[in-house]
Design a protein around this motif. Structure first.
Motif, PDB file in Angstrom:
ATOM      1  N   SER A 125       4.763  -2.970   2.739  1.00 34.96           N
ATOM      2  CA  SER A 125       4.209  -4.317   2.811  1.00 34.96           C
ATOM      3  C   SER A 125       3.843  -4.651   4.252  1.00 34.96           C
ATOM      4  O   SER A 125       4.725  -4.813   5.105  1.00 34.96           O
ATOM      5  N   ASP A 126       2.544  -4.733   4.533  1.00 36.00           N
ATOM      6  CA  ASP A 126       2.090  -5.099   5.877  1.00 36.00           C
ATOM      7  C   ASP A 126       2.541  -6.507   6.252  1.00 36.00           C
ATOM      8  O   ASP A 126       2.800  -6.801   7.424  1.00 36.00           O
ATOM      9  N   SER A 127       2.627  -7.396   5.251  1.00 32.34           N
ATOM     10  CA  SER A 127       2.925  -8.788   5.535  1.00 32.34           C
ATOM     11  C   SER A 127       4.330  -8.964   6.118  1.00 32.34           C
ATOM     12  O   SER A 127       4.575  -9.868   6.919  1.00 32.34           O
ATOM     13  N   ILE A 128       5.260  -8.094   5.731  1.00 33.08           N
ATOM     14  CA  ILE A 128       6.619  -8.200   6.263  1.00 33.08           C
ATOM     15  C   ILE A 128       6.998  -6.971   7.091  1.00 33.08           C
ATOM     16  O   ILE A 128       8.095  -6.922   7.658  1.00 33.08           O
ATOM     17  N   GLY A 129       6.088  -5.982   7.167  1.00 36.38           N
ATOM     18  CA  GLY A 129       6.326  -4.804   7.991  1.00 36.38           C
ATOM     19  C   GLY A 129       7.436  -3.912   7.487  1.00 36.38           C
ATOM     20  O   GLY A 129       8.091  -3.213   8.262  1.00 36.38           O
ATOM     21  N   LEU A 130       7.653  -3.924   6.165  1.00 36.46           N
ATOM     22  CA  LEU A 130       8.735  -3.153   5.577  1.00 36.46           C
ATOM     23  C   LEU A 130       8.289  -2.479   4.291  1.00 36.46           C
ATOM     24  O   LEU A 130       7.349  -2.929   3.638  1.00 36.46           O
ATOM     25  N   ARG A 131       8.978  -1.413   3.923  1.00 35.40           N
ATOM     26  CA  ARG A 131       8.797  -0.811   2.615  1.00 35.40           C
ATOM     27  C   ARG A 131       9.626  -1.625   1.610  1.00 35.40           C
ATOM     28  O   ARG A 131      10.664  -2.206   1.966  1.00 35.40           O
ATOM     29  N   VAL A 132       9.183  -1.651   0.353  1.00 38.41           N
ATOM     30  CA  VAL A 132       9.860  -2.462  -0.660  1.00 38.41           C
ATOM     31  C   VAL A 132       9.903  -1.714  -1.975  1.00 38.41           C
ATOM     32  O   VAL A 132       9.061  -0.854  -2.263  1.00 38.41           O
ATOM     33  N   SER A 133      10.894  -2.047  -2.803  1.00 41.56           N
ATOM     34  CA  SER A 133      10.966  -1.641  -4.212  1.00 41.56           C
ATOM     35  C   SER A 133      11.470  -2.858  -4.968  1.00 41.56           C
ATOM     36  O   SER A 133      12.604  -3.299  -4.750  1.00 41.56           O
ATOM     37  N   SER A 160       0.861  -1.183   0.000  1.00 47.08           N
ATOM     38  CA  SER A 160       0.000   0.000   0.000  1.00 47.08           C
ATOM     39  C   SER A 160       0.896   1.232   0.000  1.00 47.08           C
ATOM     40  O   SER A 160       2.128   1.106   0.032  1.00 47.08           O
ATOM     41  N   TYR A 161       0.285   2.439  -0.050  1.00 48.27           N
ATOM     42  CA  TYR A 161       1.065   3.665  -0.239  1.00 48.27           C
ATOM     43  C   TYR A 161       2.047   3.427  -1.382  1.00 48.27           C
ATOM     44  O   TYR A 161       3.252   3.679  -1.280  1.00 48.27           O
ATOM     45  N   SER A 162       1.487   2.954  -2.499  1.00 47.30           N
ATOM     46  CA  SER A 162       2.270   2.243  -3.509  1.00 47.30           C
ATOM     47  C   SER A 162       2.298   2.969  -4.848  1.00 47.30           C
ATOM     48  O   SER A 162       1.527   3.889  -5.123  1.00 47.30           O
ATOM     49  N   SER A 163       3.202   2.469  -5.686  1.00 46.94           N
ATOM     50  CA  SER A 163       3.272   2.903  -7.076  1.00 46.94           C
ATOM     51  C   SER A 163       3.714   1.714  -7.915  1.00 46.94           C
ATOM     52  O   SER A 163       4.590   0.950  -7.504  1.00 46.94           O
ATOM     53  N   VAL A 164       3.092   1.529  -9.075  1.00 45.87           N
ATOM     54  CA  VAL A 164       3.436   0.416  -9.962  1.00 45.87           C
ATOM     55  C   VAL A 164       3.530   0.919 -11.398  1.00 45.87           C
ATOM     56  O   VAL A 164       2.918   1.912 -11.774  1.00 45.87           O
ATOM     57  N   ALA A 165       4.305   0.187 -12.201  1.00 48.34           N
ATOM     58  CA  ALA A 165       4.421   0.508 -13.625  1.00 48.34           C
ATOM     59  C   ALA A 165       4.808  -0.740 -14.397  1.00 48.34           C
ATOM     60  O   ALA A 165       5.640  -1.536 -13.943  1.00 48.34           O
ATOM     61  N   TRP A 166       4.196  -0.909 -15.581  1.00 52.43           N
ATOM     62  CA  TRP A 166       4.586  -1.949 -16.528  1.00 52.43           C
ATOM     63  C   TRP A 166       5.747  -1.440 -17.381  1.00 52.43           C
ATOM     64  O   TRP A 166       5.781  -0.263 -17.746  1.00 52.43           O
TER      65      TRP A 166
END
Length: 600
Positions: free
Chosen positions: A162-170, A139-145
């Motif tokens: 990512s709530d599932s791992i409690g971390l921000r990701v790229s 969430s608080y996310s951005s995506v691109a193809w």
């Protein structure tokens, strides 16, 4: 005087006597109002007009929404209640033909989605969630193809919390072409949320680079804005020498605002101050902040490039939070490195929203889709562009060429022209299939017959060449290309060409020949294989083609760039009949033909 000229004069007279507003809110079109939202135009039903994908939160006590509105072609839209998508907010959505079947699929992330989701378009006004594809929930996310590895299918760039791992990701997920995506764990990107990402070939080397902004730590205001250069070998290098304002709660977009042939940057967000900046690409891996261009600083923002006034250069649409309220503004590109705020254009001020340009009514100018919070209710609105002078389509590209190197093919064409967009501002859109008029190797996301763009973007090639890697051998590929202007309007596709990938490999046996030569094949006569030796003394494209005695092409032995040297290549004629055949070499100005005899 022709009828069209009379109509145009009448329109000009009417506009002079009774001037219209540039944009008119379409109050008769009802869309669910959303904030913390994401929107995208796309022709998902392939009927020739742009539909709407919309996500976000409607406010207490309503739940997050994800909705598709079908464009009926008569200035009305119908919500597709039979299409179920998981409702999300703090979201990001994107259309893209990830399975190369000719229709637009959906990538969707956000709070409430659980895992980030891909919905496959079934082509019958239904979508199927691809539960077998595992993407990190954000969430608080951005995506691109984007096809970062140049293999012909769309990969995924994804950021967020990512709530599932409690971390921000790229993360990057590679499309393997069989409805499987693989996370590229070896590619390291700064992990962010409350950010924005975009693919773009900023250095014009033929592969997609990454522009990324976002927060590393909201509590202390730590943020980044970074460019990662694609090295073409499944690695990316952070360009530490390129300095951009570090922002979050923002938006980024690539666009060639000065029409010089390379991609510049539009960036908004919070950097300790409200920020909106343009960075000019200097073409030497440096960017210069355009301090002379004044834009209203915003955060909780959305910004987009688009040529709304049909003068051939990219203007700016911008929304977001300012001290004490919200704004929605258009800045006109004056073509001399200045932008002028269009104070006469009245758009509802919003923040925490999303904006998108798109010609939904097919009248030759860009309209506006806008969502967000107004300080009161959430809104989703369409503003129709009243421009009386429609944009014209670019000229179809010509002189299509292809060069084979093993299983890789470089496709090229002459630069096109356009009445409005300067030549260097044009972009291109390549299509490849393994049958005539097929799109299953590289989807153009355009109608093959009319050229109509099903998505509002600048195509898959910055320049007038593009290389696709890893094509299957012993296969004929059919391809074409169209030009795209700054209104995201496309030309017709050029007449389709074909290229053969062979499994024949030639061997270099001498690096220093002194003259061009095509030797007699040996053995001759032969059954069924024979060897052809040739020498070239200047590097360049080499073609060796086998013809029958009537001049009909039988097989391409060589069709690729070669360095100086002497080479041998084997011809296997097991599938053709006995007879006399010709083989011909072309390398620069050297052309020679010889006979060979097949006896079975």
């Amino acid at each position: 005087m022709k009828k069209n000229s009379i109509i145009l004069l009448e329109l000009l007279f009417t506009a002079f006597i009774f001037p219209q507003e540039q944009f008119t809110e379409q109050t008769s079109i009802s869309l669910t109002g959303v904030g913390n939202s994401s929107v995208a135009w796309g022709d998902y039903d392939n009927d020739g007009d742009l539909d709407i994908l919309l996500t976000g939160y409607t406010g207490y006590p309503s739940a997050p929404r994800s909705e598709i509105y079908r464009n009926n072609g008569n200035n009305t839209f119908t919500k597709q209640t039979s299409i179920y998508l998981t409702g999300v907010d703090y979201s990001s959505v994107a259309w893209g033909d990830y399975d190369n079947d000719g229709d637009l699929d959906i990538l969707l992330t956000g709070a409430g989605a659980g895992p980030s989701k891909i919905y496959r378009n079934n082509g019958n006004n239904s979508f199927t969630e691809q539960t077998g594809i595992s993407l990190t929930a954000v969430s608080y996310s951005s995506v691109a193809w984007g096809d970062y590895d140049n293999d012909g299918d769309l990969d995924i760039l994804l950021t967020g919390f990512s709530d599932s791992i409690g971390l921000r990701v790229s993360k990057i997920f590679r499309n393997n072409g069989n409805n499987i995506f693989t996370e590229q764990t070896s590619i390291s990107l700064a992990a962010v949320y409350y950010g924005s990402v975009a693919w773009g070939d900023y250095d014009n080397d033929g592969d997609l680079d990454i522009l990324l902004i976002g927060a590393i730590n909201i509590s202390n205001g730590q943020a980044v804005s970074k460019i990662y250069r694609n090295n073409g070998d499944n690695t990316f290098t952070e360009q530490t020498s390129i300095s951009l304002a570090a922002v979050y709660y923002g938006s980024v977009a690539w666009g060639d605002y000065d029409n010089d042939g390379d991609l510049d940057i539009l960036l908004t967000g919070w950097s300790g101050v409200l920020t909106s900046k343009i960075y000019r690409n200097n073409g030497d891996n440096t960017f210069t902040e355009q301090t002379g261009i004044s834009l209203t600083g915003v955060c909780y923002s959305s910004a987009a490039w688009g040529d709304y006034d049909n003068d051939g250069d990219l203007d700016i649409l911008l929304t977001g939070y300012i001290n004490g309220g919200s704004v929605s503004k258009i800045y006109r590109n004056d073509g001399d490195n200045t932008f002028t705020e269009q104070t006469s254009i009245d758009l509802i001020p919003v923040q925490s929203g999303s904006v998108a340009w798109g010609d939904y009514d097919n009248d030759g100018d860009l309209d506006i889709l806008l969502t967000g919070w107004t300080g009161g209710p959430t809104v989703s609105k369409i503003y129709r562009n009243n421009n009386i002078t429609p944009n014209t389509l670019p000229i179809t590209p010509s002189n299509l060429q292809s060069v084979v190197s093993g299983q890789d093919v470089t496709f090229s064409w002459d630069k096109s022209t356009d009445n409005e967009t300067p030549q260097n501002g044009l972009r291109y859109n390549l299509v490849i299939g393994n049958a005539p008029y097929a799109v299953n190797i590289l989807s153009p996301m355009s109608d093959r017959n009319t050229g109509y763009r099903r998505v509002v973007n600048l195509g898959n090639s910055n320049n007038n060449s593009w290389t696709i890697v890893g094509l299957e051998p012993e296969q004929i590929y059919y391809w074409s290309v169209q030009a795209i202007d700054n209104c995201f309007a496309a030309s017709d596709f050029a007449p389709e060409q074909s290229v053969l990938i062979t499994s024949v490999e030639d061997e270099e046996i001498n690096k220093t020949p002194t003259e061009y030569e095509l030797t007699q094949n040996f053995p001759n006569p032969f059954n069924p294989t024979t060897t052809v030796r040739y020498s070239i003394i200047k590097p360049g494209l080499v073609r060796i083609i086998i013809y029958d005695i009537m001049g009909k092409e039988v097989k391409t032995l060589v069709n690729e760039f070669k360095q100086v040297g002497t080479y041998e290549v084997q011809f296997n004629a097991s599938e053709i009949a006995s007879g006399i055949y010709l083989y011909r070499i072309e390398s620069g100005s050297f052309i020679q033909t010889k006979k060979m005899i097949l006896l079975k």
